[in-house]
Design a protein around this motif. Structure first.
Motif, PDB file in Angstrom:
ATOM      1  N   GLN A 119       0.695  -1.241   0.088  1.00  9.73           N
ATOM      2  CA  GLN A 119      -0.007   0.020  -0.213  1.00  9.73           C
ATOM      3  C   GLN A 119       0.808   1.270   0.115  1.00  9.73           C
ATOM      4  OE1 GLN A 119       0.058  -2.665   1.979  1.00  9.73           O
ATOM      5  NE2 GLN A 119      -0.952  -2.203   4.088  1.00  9.73           N
ATOM      6  N   ASN A 120       2.205   1.077  -0.479  1.00  5.91           N
ATOM      7  CA  ASN A 120       3.053   2.174  -0.707  1.00  5.91           C
ATOM      8  C   ASN A 120       3.653   3.070   0.424  1.00  5.91           C
ATOM      9  OD1 ASN A 120       2.467   1.656  -3.484  1.00  5.91           O
ATOM     10  ND2 ASN A 120       1.409   3.527  -3.608  1.00  5.91           N
ATOM     11  N   PHE A 121       2.645   3.466   1.409  1.00  8.62           N
ATOM     12  CA  PHE A 121       3.389   4.131   2.556  1.00  8.62           C
ATOM     13  C   PHE A 121       2.954   3.410   3.839  1.00  8.62           C
ATOM     14  CE2 PHE A 121       2.230   7.244  -0.882  1.00  8.62           C
ATOM     15  CZ  PHE A 121       3.301   8.081  -0.572  1.00  8.62           C
ATOM     16  N   ASP A 122       4.102   3.834   4.796  1.00 12.68           N
ATOM     17  CA  ASP A 122       3.773   3.002   6.151  1.00 12.68           C
ATOM     18  C   ASP A 122       3.340   4.185   7.164  1.00 12.68           C
ATOM     19  OD1 ASP A 122       6.103   4.340   6.280  1.00 12.68           O
ATOM     20  OD2 ASP A 122       7.332   2.678   7.046  1.00 12.68           O
ATOM     21  N   SER A 123       3.431   5.404   6.583  1.00 17.58           N
ATOM     22  CA  SER A 123       2.790   6.635   7.694  1.00 17.58           C
ATOM     23  C   SER A 123       2.353   7.428   6.516  1.00 17.58           C
ATOM     24  CB  SER A 123       3.952   7.131   8.198  1.00 17.58           C
ATOM     25  OG  SER A 123       5.078   7.508   7.576  1.00 17.58           O
ATOM     26  N   LEU A 124       1.564   8.613   7.056  1.00 15.38           N
ATOM     27  CA  LEU A 124       1.141   9.336   6.310  1.00 15.38           C
ATOM     28  C   LEU A 124       1.935  10.266   5.547  1.00 15.38           C
ATOM     29  CD1 LEU A 124      -2.157  10.862   7.962  1.00 15.38           C
ATOM     30  CD2 LEU A 124      -2.131   9.519   5.920  1.00 15.38           C
ATOM     31  N   PRO A 125       1.924  10.560   4.041  1.00 15.30           N
ATOM     32  CA  PRO A 125       2.966  11.088   3.529  1.00 15.30           C
ATOM     33  C   PRO A 125       3.008  12.573   4.033  1.00 15.30           C
ATOM     34  CG  PRO A 125       1.394  10.432   2.067  1.00 15.30           C
ATOM     35  CD  PRO A 125       0.836   9.705   3.375  1.00 15.30           C
ATOM     36  N   GLU A 126       4.311  13.145   4.149  1.00 14.78           N
ATOM     37  CA  GLU A 126       4.172  14.678   4.474  1.00 14.78           C
ATOM     38  C   GLU A 126       4.855  15.526   3.397  1.00 14.78           C
ATOM     39  OE1 GLU A 126       6.966  15.822   7.750  1.00 14.78           O
ATOM     40  OE2 GLU A 126       6.799  13.943   8.568  1.00 14.78           O
ATOM     41  N   LEU A 127       4.041  16.366   3.068  1.00 17.13           N
ATOM     42  CA  LEU A 127       4.181  17.308   1.967  1.00 17.13           C
ATOM     43  C   LEU A 127       5.187  18.414   2.343  1.00 17.13           C
ATOM     44  CD1 LEU A 127       0.647  17.685   0.424  1.00 17.13           C
ATOM     45  CD2 LEU A 127       2.107  16.047   0.058  1.00 17.13           C
ATOM     46  N   PRO A 128       6.219  18.742   1.435  1.00 15.01           N
ATOM     47  CA  PRO A 128       7.184  19.643   1.981  1.00 15.01           C
ATOM     48  C   PRO A 128       6.424  20.930   1.889  1.00 15.01           C
ATOM     49  CG  PRO A 128       7.984  18.346   0.157  1.00 15.01           C
ATOM     50  CD  PRO A 128       6.647  17.745   0.193  1.00 15.01           C
ATOM     51  N   LEU A 129       6.967  22.160   2.582  1.00 16.69           N
ATOM     52  CA  LEU A 129       6.037  23.064   2.550  1.00 16.69           C
ATOM     53  C   LEU A 129       5.627  24.167   1.657  1.00 16.69           C
ATOM     54  CD1 LEU A 129       5.057  24.251   5.522  1.00 16.69           C
ATOM     55  CD2 LEU A 129       7.042  25.617   5.559  1.00 16.69           C
ATOM     56  N   ASN A 130       6.927  24.120   0.679  1.00 20.42           N
ATOM     57  CA  ASN A 130       6.559  25.065  -0.590  1.00 20.42           C
ATOM     58  C   ASN A 130       6.748  24.133  -1.803  1.00 20.42           C
ATOM     59  OD1 ASN A 130       6.327  27.244   0.982  1.00 20.42           O
ATOM     60  ND2 ASN A 130       8.424  27.482   1.372  1.00 20.42           N
ATOM     61  N   GLY A 131       6.013  23.224  -2.052  1.00 20.11           N
ATOM     62  CA  GLY A 131       5.856  22.549  -3.188  1.00 20.11           C
ATOM     63  C   GLY A 131       6.831  21.261  -3.270  1.00 20.11           C
ATOM     64  N   PRO A 132       6.776  20.714  -4.369  1.00 24.13           N
ATOM     65  CA  PRO A 132       7.588  19.154  -4.397  1.00 24.13           C
ATOM     66  C   PRO A 132       9.036  19.558  -4.248  1.00 24.13           C
ATOM     67  CG  PRO A 132       6.550  19.657  -6.505  1.00 24.13           C
ATOM     68  CD  PRO A 132       6.158  20.865  -5.581  1.00 24.13           C
ATOM     69  N   TYR A 133       9.671  20.388  -4.667  1.00 28.97           N
ATOM     70  CA  TYR A 133      11.266  20.601  -4.720  1.00 28.97           C
ATOM     71  C   TYR A 133      11.557  21.571  -3.631  1.00 28.97           C
ATOM     72  CZ  TYR A 133       9.648  18.494  -8.920  1.00 28.97           C
ATOM     73  OH  TYR A 133       9.278  17.622  -9.735  1.00 28.97           O
ATOM     74  N   ASP A 134      11.165  21.426  -2.431  1.00 25.26           N
ATOM     75  CA  ASP A 134      11.294  22.519  -1.412  1.00 25.26           C
ATOM     76  C   ASP A 134      12.695  22.199  -0.667  1.00 25.26           C
ATOM     77  OD1 ASP A 134      11.249  24.673   0.312  1.00 25.26           O
ATOM     78  OD2 ASP A 134       9.469  23.763   1.608  1.00 25.26           O
TER      79      ASP A 134
END
Lengths: 539, 208
Positions: A515-530
């Motif tokens: 199921q890909n993740f073992d914890s909720l994915p954390e989004l970087p603050l300012n976009g995907p290349y932060d």
């Protein structure tokens, strides 16, 4: 909570060949595509090597003229329809798009599996012409009428295969669009998606809206061959130019199906290996859509010499030049991303840099071909072959192998030998340029493409090209050998983020669980290349 | 899927009616473009062979075409009613309306069968002598007539299969006012089939 069962990787979750062939897990389907694609790619490479060997000297070296025609047709059909159109979306899109969006599968997992099976059926049909019927088509991959209507070879089976493969392409595109709209992680707005997802989004729309046209056109070829109706054959009342229009209405946008995903890959590789936020995120994202949009209206530039009004030619040429703008925007942004970055030279980055170098050569020669006056001189010469291979192989092909090296540890949990990978890259790179650069010269000198024989004055560039094809093959063998050995004996990778990337796939265990993740994915603050807000990444 | 511990908020294995409908719309775009290719070919050859196309169009039976148009329009209405019925939780009524749609589709195909067989009986089919001796423009008209109405008929048959499947799901009780994207998608598909016929009918039977 997330204990042993959650950690079982997708590779070990189920055993047996059937658990792969009928898996609805997007990661396994991605690998099914990878293994089948590489197989067909190697068949295509072999045919290419045969062609180059035949062209080593003027006159006959190895095969008869008709066999040569069949070889280059099958080479084209395999490389275009079986390899490069599905390549990056079907393999890496399938594997990584859901992970990068922070979800556990595509929107329609069963449809995803179906698209692989449809692909295999189409592939078997295309290759069956080698064994059954009157031999593979000898028309070139464009199946131009009226020759495709008249020739005795097995054109019907080849075009039906292309028709079936189109279905697979449509299903993948449909699945990705819905996935991107519906399954982004909470908080991931469109402008916080990784650029690879943007590239796939633009690609998917082309797959969806252009492919049906070629489908129906190819069916008309079959109808004309079996029923003898004058659709495209002028001797029975048809219009061959109409066929060319219909063919290129799909097949020109199709080159963006091939190229856009590669742009997405490069936009992932460069930030990771320069440890720097991508420069001009929105410009790169929207330029993908712009390329997809403008790419619809420029098919006529394939037909400057085949009968078209002056006005139409002028407009098609101008629109062709317009595509260069969003493409150049991307290249400038990529280079700007590298500027003052902390560049880590690893094998994937080498492929990305080679991509930029080669794609620029391919792009500029494309402008030369898109200009009306020069195209009259260069049309149907080796210049076109050189341009096309620089864009497709030097561009998309290199991006594909770059992506393979980039995501290799994540996919298999092993690391290949980087020194060998670097050596393979250098040989591959030298081989590629030795093989295709002389084609620009022989093309400028006037050597026509698709000919089995040539005049003695073209001998030197052809010798260089053929030697280049051998170098390229050696590089390719070392590269694939290195990757195959690493699959079984490579150093085990357990860390989540071996390259220091920050898109979501680097937050999952290596290799990812079902199921890909073992914890909720954390989004970087300012976009995907932060990278500014992630100072703790490993160096 | 056995989600141990972590359940991701979004998942391809969850039910998502919006995604289903969105996927269907996208699929309909590709269908439109598939026929779009044929419409372009029709347009080009009509312009090139105007006289022949005009002459050939008189051969078609306008009465049968009109009846079929009415049949399809009514069937589009009944399937729309079936969608409304399932939205209101009236599964039985929805199934009955789907059966009526199915029957009307059958009527369409029967009429089409008589139309085609009358033409073929007169030798008007690619490969038959009479057809082969026609001028090129008329051959094209009839070829396009067969391939376009034939492809349309194929869509009718696929639509009938989808409707049957929807009826089965309705009777199984798996559809409800909260979960009826299957019926809606069947309806969307059927409207597309109807829509294409709305263009085919005047192009072949009516315009002079």
């Amino acid at each position: 909570m997330a204990t042993a069962t959650a950690q079982v990787s997708y590779l070990e979750a189920k055993k047996g060949i059937l658990s792969w062939l009928f898996s609805v897990d997007h990661k396994r389907i991605g690998l099914l595509y990878l293994y089948s694609l590489i197989t067909f790619f190697l068949v295509g490479v072999t045919l290419g090597l045969l062609m180059r060997y035949e062209l080593l000297n003027p006159g006959k070296d190895l095969v008869e003229a008709k066999t040569y025609n069949q070889i280059f047709t099958l080479h084209g059909v395999i490389m275009i329809f079986l390899f490069i159109i599905p390549s990056i979306p079907a393999v890496f899109g399938n594997f990584f798009l859901p992970i990068m969006l922070g979800t556990d599968d595509v929107s329609f997992p069963r449809l995803n599996l179906l698209s692989w099976w449809v692909y295999i059926i189409g592939a078997v049909m295309a290759l069956s012409t080698l064994v059954f019927g009157d031999g593979p088509a000898d028309t070139g991959w464009t199946f131009y009428a009226p020759y495709s209507v008249k020739t005795g070879t097995n054109v019907s089976m080849s075009v039906l295969a292309a028709f079936i493969l189109g279905f697979s392409s449509i299903l993948t595109g449909l699945n990705f669009i819905v996935t991107i709209h519906r399954l982004r992680a909470p908080g991931m707005t469109f402008t916080k998606m990784p650029l690879f997802a943007w590239a796939l989004y633009a690609t998917s729309w082309i797959q969806l809206l252009a492919t049906p046209i070629i489908g129906i056109t190819l069916l008309m070829i079959v109808a004309e061959r079996t029923l003898g109706v004058g659709l495209f054959d002028p001797s029975i009342g048809g219009d061959p130019i109409l066929y060319q229009h219909l063919f290129w209405i799909y097949s020109h946008p199709a080159v963006y199906i091939m190229a856009l995903p590669a742009f997405g890959i490069i936009s992932e590789l460069l930030p990771t290996f320069s440890r720097r936020t991508i420069f001009g995120y929105k410009a790169i994202a929207y330029s993908s859509l712009a390329i997809a949009f403008v790419g619809y209206f420029i098919w006529g530039h394939h037909m400057f010499t085949s009968g078209m009004s002056g006005t139409a030619r002028f407009i098609f040429s101008m629109l062709t030049f317009l595509v260069a703008i969003p493409t150049a925007i991307k290249v400038f942004n990529w280079v700007a991303t590298l500027y003052k970055g902390s560049i880590h030279v690893e094998p994937p980055l080498l492929y990305a840099l080679a991509f930029i170098f080669q794609f620029m050569i391919g792009g500029f020669t494309g402008l030369i071909l898109g200009a009306l006056a020069t195209d009259i001189h260069l049309h149907d010469t080796y210049f076109v072959v050189g341009h096309f291979h620089y864009v497709m192989f030097g561009g998309t092909g290199f991006a594909f192998f770059g992506a393979l090296h980039y995501w290799y540890p994540k996919i298999w949990g092993r690391m290949y030998n980087k020194a060998v990978a670097n050596i393979a890259f250098v040989i591959f790179f030298i081989g590629f340029n030795t093989l295709y650069f002389p084609m620009f010269i022989s093309g400028l000198m006037g050597m026509p493409r698709r000919y089995y024989d040539y005049l003695p004055e073209f001998h030197v560039p052809n010798i260089v090209s053929t030697v280049g094809s051998w170098i390229l093959a050696i590089g390719l063998l070392i590269m694939l050998g290195n990757l195959i050995v690493a699959r079984f004996r490579g150093r085990k990778v357990t860390e989540r983020d071996p390259w220091g990337g920050i898109t979501l796939e680097w937050q999952t265990p290596t290799p990812p669980p079902v199921q890909n993740f073992d914890s909720l994915p954390e989004l970087p603050l300012n976009g995907p290349y932060d990278y500014e807000n992630k100072p703790q990444i490993k160096d | 899927m056995a989600h141990t511990g972590l359940v991701l908020p979004n998942s391809g294995h969850n039910r998502d009616a919006e995604a289903n409908k969105f996927g269907m719309w996208l699929f309909l775009f590709t269908e439109l473009l598939l026929f779009g290719g044929l419409f372009i070919v029709y347009m080009v050859y009509r312009m090139l062979n105007h006289e022949a196309f005009l002459l050939s169009s008189f051969e078609l039976n306008v009465t049968m075409g009109t009846v079929n148009t009415v049949v399809l329009l009514v069937s589009s209405m009944t399937i729309a009613m079936a969608v409304s019925a399932i939205q209101m939780g009236q599964a039985k009524r929805s199934a009955m309306l789907l059966w009526i749609t199915f029957a009307l589709a059958g009527v369409f195909l029967v009429i089409k069968y008589f139309e085609w067989s009358a033409k073929i009986h007169h030798g008007l089919f690619p490969g038959l002598d009479y057809y082969n001796n026609l001028p090129a423009g008329e051959r094209l008209f009839f070829f396009l007539y067969y391939i376009m109405t034939g492809l349309h008929a194929l869509h009718i048959i696929i639509g009938m299969v989808i409707i049957l499947f929807t009826i089965r799901q309705t009777n199984n009780g798996t559809l409800s006012p909260e979960k009826h994207s299957l019926t809606e998608n069947a309806g969307l598909y059927w409207h597309l089939v109807d829509l294409i016929w709305i263009y085919l009918f005047p192009l072949f039977y009516l315009i002079h």
